[in-house]
Design an enzyme around this catalytic site. Structure first.
Site, short mmCIF file in Angstrom:
data_model
loop_
_atom_site.label_atom_id
_atom_site.label_comp_id
_atom_site.label_asym_id
_atom_site.label_seq_id
_atom_site.Cartn_x
_atom_site.Cartn_y
_atom_site.Cartn_z
N CYS A 112 0.82 -1.22 0.00
CA CYS A 112 0.00 0.00 0.00
C CYS A 112 0.85 1.26 0.00
O CYS A 112 0.31 2.37 -0.10
CB CYS A 112 -0.97 -0.02 1.18
SG CYS A 112 -2.10 -1.42 1.11
N HIS A 251 -2.84 7.05 3.41
CA HIS A 251 -3.41 5.84 2.83
C HIS A 251 -4.68 5.49 3.60
O HIS A 251 -4.69 5.50 4.83
CB HIS A 251 -2.38 4.71 2.92
CG HIS A 251 -2.95 3.36 2.64
ND1 HIS A 251 -3.71 3.11 1.53
CD2 HIS A 251 -2.90 2.20 3.34
CE1 HIS A 251 -4.10 1.84 1.55
NE2 HIS A 251 -3.62 1.26 2.63
N ASN A 281 -10.24 0.18 1.46
CA ASN A 281 -8.79 0.24 1.26
C ASN A 281 -8.48 -0.19 -0.17
O ASN A 281 -8.58 -1.37 -0.49
CB ASN A 281 -8.12 -0.68 2.29
CG ASN A 281 -6.60 -0.69 2.17
OD1 ASN A 281 -6.05 -0.27 1.15
ND2 ASN A 281 -5.94 -1.20 3.19
N1 COA Z 1 -17.31 -8.69 11.30
C1 COA Z 1 -17.61 -9.07 12.55
N2 COA Z 1 -16.68 -9.46 13.44
C2 COA Z 1 -15.39 -9.45 13.02
C3 COA Z 1 -15.01 -9.07 11.72
C4 COA Z 1 -16.04 -8.68 10.85
N3 COA Z 1 -15.80 -8.29 9.58
N4 COA Z 1 -13.68 -9.16 11.61
C5 COA Z 1 -13.22 -9.59 12.81
N5 COA Z 1 -14.25 -9.78 13.66
C6 COA Z 1 -14.22 -10.23 15.04
C7 COA Z 1 -12.99 -11.02 15.36
O1 COA Z 1 -13.14 -12.36 14.95
C8 COA Z 1 -12.92 -10.86 16.84
O2 COA Z 1 -13.82 -11.74 17.44
P1 COA Z 1 -13.38 -12.65 18.67
O3 COA Z 1 -13.02 -11.67 19.75
O4 COA Z 1 -14.61 -13.45 18.92
O5 COA Z 1 -12.21 -13.43 18.16
C9 COA Z 1 -13.45 -9.45 17.08
O6 COA Z 1 -14.16 -9.10 15.90
C10 COA Z 1 -12.39 -8.41 17.33
O7 COA Z 1 -11.38 -8.59 16.37
P2 COA Z 1 -10.12 -7.66 16.35
O8 COA Z 1 -9.17 -8.16 15.30
O9 COA Z 1 -9.62 -7.46 17.74
O10 COA Z 1 -10.79 -6.31 15.85
P3 COA Z 1 -10.13 -4.90 15.70
O11 COA Z 1 -10.82 -3.92 16.52
O12 COA Z 1 -8.64 -4.98 15.80
O13 COA Z 1 -10.48 -4.57 14.18
C11 COA Z 1 -9.44 -4.54 12.05
C12 COA Z 1 -9.99 -5.40 13.16
C13 COA Z 1 -8.89 -5.45 10.94
C14 COA Z 1 -10.58 -3.70 11.48
C15 COA Z 1 -8.34 -3.60 12.59
O14 COA Z 1 -7.44 -4.35 13.35
C16 COA Z 1 -7.60 -2.91 11.50
O15 COA Z 1 -8.15 -2.16 10.72
N6 COA Z 1 -6.27 -3.11 11.43
C17 COA Z 1 -5.49 -2.52 10.38
C18 COA Z 1 -5.65 -3.29 9.12
C19 COA Z 1 -5.12 -2.57 7.92
O16 COA Z 1 -5.10 -1.39 7.89
N7 COA Z 1 -4.69 -3.34 6.92
C20 COA Z 1 -4.22 -2.84 5.69
C21 COA Z 1 -2.92 -2.14 5.84
S1 COA Z 1 -2.37 -1.49 4.33
#
Ligand code: COA
Length: 329
Positions: A112, A251, A281
């Protein structure tokens, strides 16, 4: 000294819109979860017959028109992408043929952050006199590399392309650039199979190893550290401070990342551009798509300072400080 400046901006988005409610029909998720955790409401998905270079064509043509140039005027094509049409040849070569260019063409792959890396390459070529008019394209059809049964990743990404024309200019447009990479933790965000380390087999396909795998929380923590740090370094290289920035254009990965970064940089949230709600994204395309939105909505004035900031797999990061030299629309 010869400087590089943006003289053309263009964008292309595929027509198909997939909303959070549509996603909830594919995986166990909800509009509420996606909106509150990411800020995303909908994303664009490339048509079946569209690959990354096809998305790039629309953005590149729009940027050429905006710059008032013909394909024959371009002497360098750099494409930033992490979802090339195929392993070889590069998407840049495929795009070159589709646009009718005859200049050198190659891909830059920094996930990215690819568009910022591509700007650095094109700027260096212009400043050194090796090129005068470069077309820089950020294009990704990353949804092709996403497992649509994995709710942790599939809700985040969308497809699109954006492009800049950079030209040699007396007045500096691209001011300072900072780039960085730390390859010590590739597993944080990767597509393990399909390259020379793990060629495609029936097993790799069955195991879903050709899809994006991500540790979301690690990426989040990295992003909110990396964005302020690289922004400050690029500003220092430009003899500017955060107070000089008209628009921070990060980004677009997660609205919560943008909000955290605004706080850490003590920037009013309204100066941190966001269109993640509608696009998700779009990887290498997100920064030029964002600049195109600012430009076409009449939000940019000659003399404005933009801090374009990328981060992503690698891990990679980078920022380019731009002085907007185009006349007001
Ligand atoms: N819908 C519902 N629940 C979801 C889900 C979705 N789409 N995706 C994950 N969950 C669940 C998980 O399974 C987890 O459940 P559990 O506690 O029962 O295991 C819970 O939600 C929390 O997951 P977690 O990973 O702690 O959530 P988060 O608050 O960290 O959010 C992201 C997840 C991916 C949105 C966040 O971490 C993020 O945006 N990170 C950066 C990713 C990014 O920018 N990537 C590209 C970089 S270029």
């Amino acid at each position: 000294m010869t400087h590089a400046a943006i003289t053309g901006v263009g964008a292309y988005l595929p027509e198909r819109i997939v909303t959070n409610d549509d996603m909830a029909k594919m995986v166990e998720t909800s509009d509420e979860w996606i909106r509150t955790r990411t800020g995303i409401r909908e994303r664009r998905i490339a048509a079946e017959d569209q690959a990354t270079s096809d998305l790039g064509v629309g953005a590149a043509r729009a940027a050429l028109t905006d710059a008032g140039l013909a394909p024959a005027d371009i002497d360098l094509l750099v494409v930033g992408t992490s979802s090339p049409d195929m392993v070889m040849p590069s998407s840049a070569c495929l795009l070159q043929a589709k646009l009718g260019l005859s200049c050198p063409a190659f891909d830059v792959m920094a996930a990215c952050t690819s568009f910022i890396y591509a700007i650095q390459v094109a700027t260096s070529a212009i400043e050194s006199g090796r090129a005068r008019r470069a077309l820089v394209v950020g294009a990704d059809a990353l949804t092709r590399l996403i497992d649509f049964s994995d709710r942790r990743t599939c809700v985040l990404f969308g497809d699109g392309a954006g492009a800049f024309v950079l030209e040699a200019n007396d007045e500096p447009g691209i001011l300072g650039i900072d780039l960085g990479a730390d390859g010590s933790k590739p597993e944080v965000l990767q597509i393990p199979a399909g390259g020379s380390a793990m060629p495609a087999t029936c097993q790799t396909v069955e195991d879903g190893l050709h899809f994006v795998q991500m540790n979301g929380q690690e990426v989040f923590k990295f992003a909110v550290r990396a964005i302020p740090a690289t922004t400050k370094k690029a500003l220092a290289a430009s003899d500017l401070t955060i107070d000089d920035v008209t628009w921070l254009v990060p980004h677009q990965a997660n609205q919560r990342i943008l909000d955290t970064v605004a706080d850490r940089l003590h920037l009013p949230h309204e100066r941190v551009f966001s269109n993640i709600e509608c696009l998700g994204n779009t990887s290498a395309a997100s920064i030029p798509l964002a600049v195109n939105d600012l430009y076409t909505s009449g939000s940019l004035r000659r003399g404005d300072v933009l801090a374009l900031v990328g981060f992503g797999a690698g891990l990679t990061w980078g920022a380019a400080i731009v002085r907007w030299t185009k006349e007001d629309l």
